[in-house]
Design a protein around this motif. Structure first.
Motif, PDB file in Angstrom:
ATOM      1  N   LEU A 140     -12.224  14.709  20.070  1.00 17.76           N
ATOM      2  CA  LEU A 140     -11.356  14.775  18.899  1.00 17.76           C
ATOM      3  C   LEU A 140     -10.060  15.516  19.240  1.00 17.76           C
ATOM      4  CD1 LEU A 140     -10.923  14.315  15.863  1.00 17.76           C
ATOM      5  CD2 LEU A 140     -12.147  16.462  15.461  1.00 17.76           C
ATOM      6  N   ALA A 141     -10.186  16.595  20.028  1.00 20.17           N
ATOM      7  CA  ALA A 141      -8.991  17.355  20.409  1.00 20.17           C
ATOM      8  C   ALA A 141      -8.028  16.501  21.228  1.00 20.17           C
ATOM      9  CB  ALA A 141      -9.395  18.597  21.198  1.00 20.17           C
ATOM     10  N   VAL A 142      -8.559  15.716  22.166  1.00 16.39           N
ATOM     11  CA  VAL A 142      -7.712  14.837  22.976  1.00 16.39           C
ATOM     12  C   VAL A 142      -6.999  13.829  22.090  1.00 16.39           C
ATOM     13  CG1 VAL A 142      -7.723  13.035  24.745  1.00 16.39           C
ATOM     14  CG2 VAL A 142      -9.045  15.127  25.093  1.00 16.39           C
ATOM     15  N   ALA A 143      -7.736  13.228  21.148  1.00 18.09           N
ATOM     16  CA  ALA A 143      -7.142  12.231  20.258  1.00 18.09           C
ATOM     17  C   ALA A 143      -6.060  12.846  19.376  1.00 18.09           C
ATOM     18  CB  ALA A 143      -8.220  11.587  19.400  1.00 18.09           C
ATOM     19  N   MET A 144      -6.328  14.023  18.835  1.00 25.45           N
ATOM     20  CA  MET A 144      -5.348  14.667  17.959  1.00 25.45           C
ATOM     21  C   MET A 144      -4.120  15.124  18.733  1.00 25.45           C
ATOM     22  SD  MET A 144      -6.658  14.196  15.077  1.00 25.45           S
ATOM     23  CE  MET A 144      -5.293  14.978  14.227  1.00 25.45           C
ATOM     24  N   ARG A 145      -4.326  15.575  19.949  1.00 23.91           N
ATOM     25  CA  ARG A 145      -3.180  15.993  20.777  1.00 23.91           C
ATOM     26  C   ARG A 145      -2.278  14.795  21.064  1.00 23.91           C
ATOM     27  NH1 ARG A 145      -0.802  19.071  24.955  1.00 23.91           N
ATOM     28  NH2 ARG A 145      -1.820  21.056  24.596  1.00 23.91           N
ATOM     29  N   GLN A 146      -2.880  13.644  21.375  1.00 25.07           N
ATOM     30  CA  GLN A 146      -2.088  12.451  21.657  1.00 25.07           C
ATOM     31  C   GLN A 146      -1.360  11.971  20.402  1.00 25.07           C
ATOM     32  OE1 GLN A 146      -5.028   9.802  23.291  1.00 25.07           O
ATOM     33  NE2 GLN A 146      -4.824  10.633  25.366  1.00 25.07           N
ATOM     34  N   ALA A 147      -1.985  12.198  19.239  1.00 24.69           N
ATOM     35  CA  ALA A 147      -1.382  11.727  17.990  1.00 24.69           C
ATOM     36  C   ALA A 147      -0.291  12.654  17.473  1.00 24.69           C
ATOM     37  CB  ALA A 147      -2.460  11.564  16.916  1.00 24.69           C
ATOM     38  N   GLY A 148      -0.490  13.971  17.599  1.00 23.82           N
ATOM     39  CA  GLY A 148       0.456  14.891  16.983  1.00 23.82           C
ATOM     40  C   GLY A 148       0.739  16.160  17.745  1.00 23.82           C
ATOM     41  N   GLY A 149       0.274  16.258  18.996  1.00 26.15           N
ATOM     42  CA  GLY A 149       0.550  17.442  19.787  1.00 26.15           C
ATOM     43  C   GLY A 149      -0.422  18.575  19.510  1.00 26.15           C
ATOM     44  N   PRO A 150      -0.220  19.729  20.143  1.00 26.44           N
ATOM     45  CA  PRO A 150      -1.149  20.850  19.991  1.00 26.44           C
ATOM     46  C   PRO A 150      -1.317  21.318  18.551  1.00 26.44           C
ATOM     47  CG  PRO A 150       0.322  21.212  21.853  1.00 26.44           C
ATOM     48  CD  PRO A 150       0.833  20.009  21.143  1.00 26.44           C
ATOM     49  N   ALA A 151      -0.238  21.305  17.761  1.00 27.12           N
ATOM     50  CA  ALA A 151      -0.348  21.752  16.373  1.00 27.12           C
ATOM     51  C   ALA A 151      -1.349  20.906  15.595  1.00 27.12           C
ATOM     52  CB  ALA A 151       1.023  21.713  15.692  1.00 27.12           C
ATOM     53  N   ALA A 152      -1.380  19.607  15.869  1.00 32.01           N
ATOM     54  CA  ALA A 152      -2.332  18.730  15.177  1.00 32.01           C
ATOM     55  C   ALA A 152      -3.768  19.111  15.514  1.00 32.01           C
ATOM     56  CB  ALA A 152      -2.067  17.273  15.559  1.00 32.01           C
ATOM     57  N   VAL A 153      -4.006  19.512  16.762  1.00 35.79           N
ATOM     58  CA  VAL A 153      -5.346  19.943  17.148  1.00 35.79           C
ATOM     59  C   VAL A 153      -5.762  21.164  16.342  1.00 35.79           C
ATOM     60  CG1 VAL A 153      -6.794  20.780  19.030  1.00 35.79           C
ATOM     61  CG2 VAL A 153      -5.050  19.047  19.485  1.00 35.79           C
ATOM     62  N   TRP A 154      -4.879  22.167  16.283  1.00 34.58           N
ATOM     63  CA  TRP A 154      -5.268  23.414  15.638  1.00 34.58           C
ATOM     64  C   TRP A 154      -5.388  23.269  14.127  1.00 34.58           C
ATOM     65  CZ3 TRP A 154      -7.668  26.462  18.572  1.00 34.58           C
ATOM     66  CH2 TRP A 154      -7.335  26.574  19.922  1.00 34.58           C
ATOM     67  N   TRP A 155      -4.574  22.434  13.496  1.00 39.09           N
ATOM     68  CA  TRP A 155      -4.743  22.212  12.057  1.00 39.09           C
ATOM     69  C   TRP A 155      -6.031  21.447  11.766  1.00 39.09           C
ATOM     70  CZ3 TRP A 155      -2.851  25.191   8.708  1.00 39.09           C
ATOM     71  CH2 TRP A 155      -1.588  25.750   8.849  1.00 39.09           C
ATOM     72  N   THR A 156      -6.437  20.570  12.686  1.00 37.98           N
ATOM     73  CA  THR A 156      -7.728  19.899  12.533  1.00 37.98           C
ATOM     74  C   THR A 156      -8.868  20.904  12.656  1.00 37.98           C
ATOM     75  OG1 THR A 156      -6.829  17.849  13.452  1.00 37.98           O
ATOM     76  CG2 THR A 156      -9.224  18.094  13.478  1.00 37.98           C
ATOM     77  N   VAL A 157      -8.720  21.849  13.585  1.00 36.35           N
ATOM     78  CA  VAL A 157      -9.729  22.902  13.749  1.00 36.35           C
ATOM     79  C   VAL A 157      -9.854  23.736  12.472  1.00 36.35           C
ATOM     80  CG1 VAL A 157     -10.220  25.047  15.008  1.00 36.35           C
ATOM     81  CG2 VAL A 157      -9.527  23.002  16.259  1.00 36.35           C
ATOM     82  N   VAL A 158      -8.749  23.928  11.763  1.00 34.67           N
ATOM     83  CA  VAL A 158      -8.790  24.663  10.497  1.00 34.67           C
ATOM     84  C   VAL A 158      -9.446  23.832   9.398  1.00 34.67           C
ATOM     85  CG1 VAL A 158      -7.378  25.693   8.664  1.00 34.67           C
ATOM     86  CG2 VAL A 158      -6.768  26.056  11.062  1.00 34.67           C
ATOM     87  N   ALA A 159      -9.148  22.538   9.351  1.00 35.86           N
ATOM     88  CA  ALA A 159      -9.621  21.691   8.249  1.00 35.86           C
ATOM     89  C   ALA A 159     -11.124  21.432   8.309  1.00 35.86           C
ATOM     90  CB  ALA A 159      -8.865  20.361   8.265  1.00 35.86           C
ATOM     91  N   LEU A 160     -11.665  21.291   9.501  1.00 35.01           N
ATOM     92  CA  LEU A 160     -13.073  20.900   9.626  1.00 35.01           C
ATOM     93  C   LEU A 160     -14.041  21.890   8.977  1.00 35.01           C
ATOM     94  CD1 LEU A 160     -12.980  19.419  13.224  1.00 35.01           C
ATOM     95  CD2 LEU A 160     -13.725  18.196  11.164  1.00 35.01           C
ATOM     96  N   PRO A 161     -13.947  23.202   9.250  1.00 32.14           N
ATOM     97  CA  PRO A 161     -14.888  24.104   8.584  1.00 32.14           C
ATOM     98  C   PRO A 161     -14.662  24.227   7.085  1.00 32.14           C
ATOM     99  CG  PRO A 161     -13.319  25.348   9.919  1.00 32.14           C
ATOM    100  CD  PRO A 161     -13.136  23.901  10.265  1.00 32.14           C
ATOM    101  N   LEU A 162     -13.458  23.863   6.616  1.00 33.83           N
ATOM    102  CA  LEU A 162     -13.257  23.794   5.164  1.00 33.83           C
ATOM    103  C   LEU A 162     -14.154  22.726   4.539  1.00 33.83           C
ATOM    104  CD1 LEU A 162      -9.424  24.212   4.535  1.00 33.83           C
ATOM    105  CD2 LEU A 162     -11.272  25.647   3.640  1.00 33.83           C
ATOM    106  N   VAL A 163     -14.336  21.625   5.263  1.00 30.19           N
ATOM    107  CA  VAL A 163     -15.278  20.596   4.805  1.00 30.19           C
ATOM    108  C   VAL A 163     -16.688  21.171   4.756  1.00 30.19           C
ATOM    109  CG1 VAL A 163     -16.257  18.328   5.308  1.00 30.19           C
ATOM    110  CG2 VAL A 163     -13.818  18.756   5.709  1.00 30.19           C
ATOM    111  N   SER A 164     -17.044  21.973   5.762  1.00 37.52           N
ATOM    112  CA  SER A 164     -18.359  22.618   5.763  1.00 37.52           C
ATOM    113  C   SER A 164     -18.544  23.486   4.526  1.00 37.52           C
ATOM    114  CB  SER A 164     -18.531  23.481   7.021  1.00 37.52           C
ATOM    115  OG  SER A 164     -18.407  22.722   8.193  1.00 37.52           O
TER     116      SER A 164
END
Length: 381
Positions: free
Chosen positions: A148-172
């Motif tokens: 997922l990190a590789v895909a997000m980095r390719q789509a939006g760069g490092p910031a996209a990876v870290w915002w995804t990391v923030v969003a996922l546990p919010l779903v939890s």
């Protein structure tokens, strides 16, 4: 008694560990580029989260055995969310290390509170299979998170990876908040260290921890090894490991109940050691990726195997404290692998670091023969 929300808990744990898994892919390069650190510091940052996870698991498991699983799991999801945000905003390396500790504590509470909740009412002869299935939420997240990190980095760069990391546990958080808790029982507070690490969990935990060193070495060093040594495949390595790991766990978990945890552990430890030796000697990308896949096959079943052995050895003890204590050894193995593997890689090279991991897998195989005389008869499905 309330119906156990097993599927909802499975997805809650999956989202939390997807976040942690994504950091395993992104963090080594993040530490090197943002904080101008080397492989030893990157290994420390990766492994440090597992120190807090190891410390948290036995307490979370004991609280869950006492009917407090829902608040424990909810707290774990909230801590993981806060820590993920701190990763993104960390102004210096020290704050990042603190964020790793908080994330580790959150992940430990998330899984080790949820597993005994799910194991409640599970027949003894199906616990290995159930642990293997529910464990896929954690291991699946750790394995698929890097992809997922590789895909997000390719789509939006490092910031996209870290915002995804923030969003996922919010779903939890949302998933757990919408569940009902267990039937409440008075929690039993630990009176001694033995209450947190039951005698029957120690040796299976040691086997698991020694095996985990190989996993920790891969997560901390594989990307750097494949890129810095110009072996190739740095964007595929963790993906290949994840595919092999998840396929083995999905197909192989019933083998634990059928043949016994100890027998399965011995086979997969040999496979893990062989994969790490091959990785250390790999001349190029194809062999390195093959070795990574073999290692994933070896590590894929060690957790349900060790869980089965632990539950047979601890008898009537609550599954939360027994499995939580055993799983802490996994975290400790990863914790040691990060900084020690990074130090060995810096001083002797990456190949020596993977060679050490192979040697410890062989040692784990030897330890299984110290476990054997005390194991209760294995129930068959």
């Amino acid at each position: 008694m309330n119906e156990i929300p097993a599927r909802r808990l499975w997805f809650a744990v999956l989202c939390g560990y997807l976040a942690l898994g994504a950091t395993l892919q992104e963090l080594p390069g993040y530490v090197v580029s943002r904080f101008s650190a080397g492989p030893a510091a990157a290994g420390l940052a990766v492994g440090l989260a597992f120190a807090a996870t190891a410390a948290t698991r036995p307490f979370a498991g004991r609280a869950a055995d006492g009917g407090l699983a829902r608040p424990v799991v909810l707290a774990g999801a909230l801590l993981t969310t806060l820590a993920a945000l701190a990763h993104l905003l960390a102004p210096d390396f020290g704050v990042l290390l603190l964020a790793r500790l908080v994330m580790g504590a959150g992940e430990g509470a998330l899984f080790s509170g949820a597993l005994p909740w799910v194991l409640t009412g599970t027949p003894a002869d199906r616990r290995g299979r159930t642990a293997g299935w529910f464990g896929l939420s954690m291991w699946g997240g750790l394995s698929a998170g890097p992809l997922l990190a590789v895909a997000m980095r390719q789509a939006g760069g490092p910031a996209a990876v870290w915002w995804t990391v923030v969003a996922l546990p919010l779903v939890s958080v949302l998933l757990v908040a919408s569940t009902r808790g267990q039937a409440h029982r008075s929690p039993v507070l630990p009176r001694s260290a033995r209450d947190l690490v039951p005698a029957g969990a120690g040796l299976p935990g040691l086997v698991l921890g020694l095996s985990a060193y190989g996993y920790g070495s891969l997560t901390a060093l594989l990307v750097l090894y494949l890129s810095e040594e110009r072996v190739g495949g740095e964007n595929l390595g963790l993906a290949v490991f994840a595919a092999a790991f998840l396929l083995t766990r999905s197909v192989g978990s019933p083998l634990v109940d059928r043949h016994g945890g100890l027998a399965v552990a011995r086979v997969v430890l040999v496979v893990e050691a062989a994969g790490l030796v091959l990785l250390a000697a790999a001349p190029g990308e194809v062999v390195a990726l093959l070795a990574t896949a073999v290692t994933g096959v070896g590590i894929g079943l060690i957790y349900p195997a060790a869980t089965s052995v632990t539950l047979h050895r601890t008898g009537a003890l609550g599954p939360g404290v027994a499995v939580g204590a055993m799983t802490s050894f996994w975290d400790l193995g990863i914790l040691v692998a990060g900084p020690l593997g990074g130090l060995v890689a810096a001083e002797l090279g990456y190949r020596s670091a993977f060679g050490l991991a192979a040697a410890l897998a062989v040692l784990a195989f030897g330890v299984t023969y110290a476990v054997a005389p005390q194991v209760l008869p294995v129930m068959r499905s």
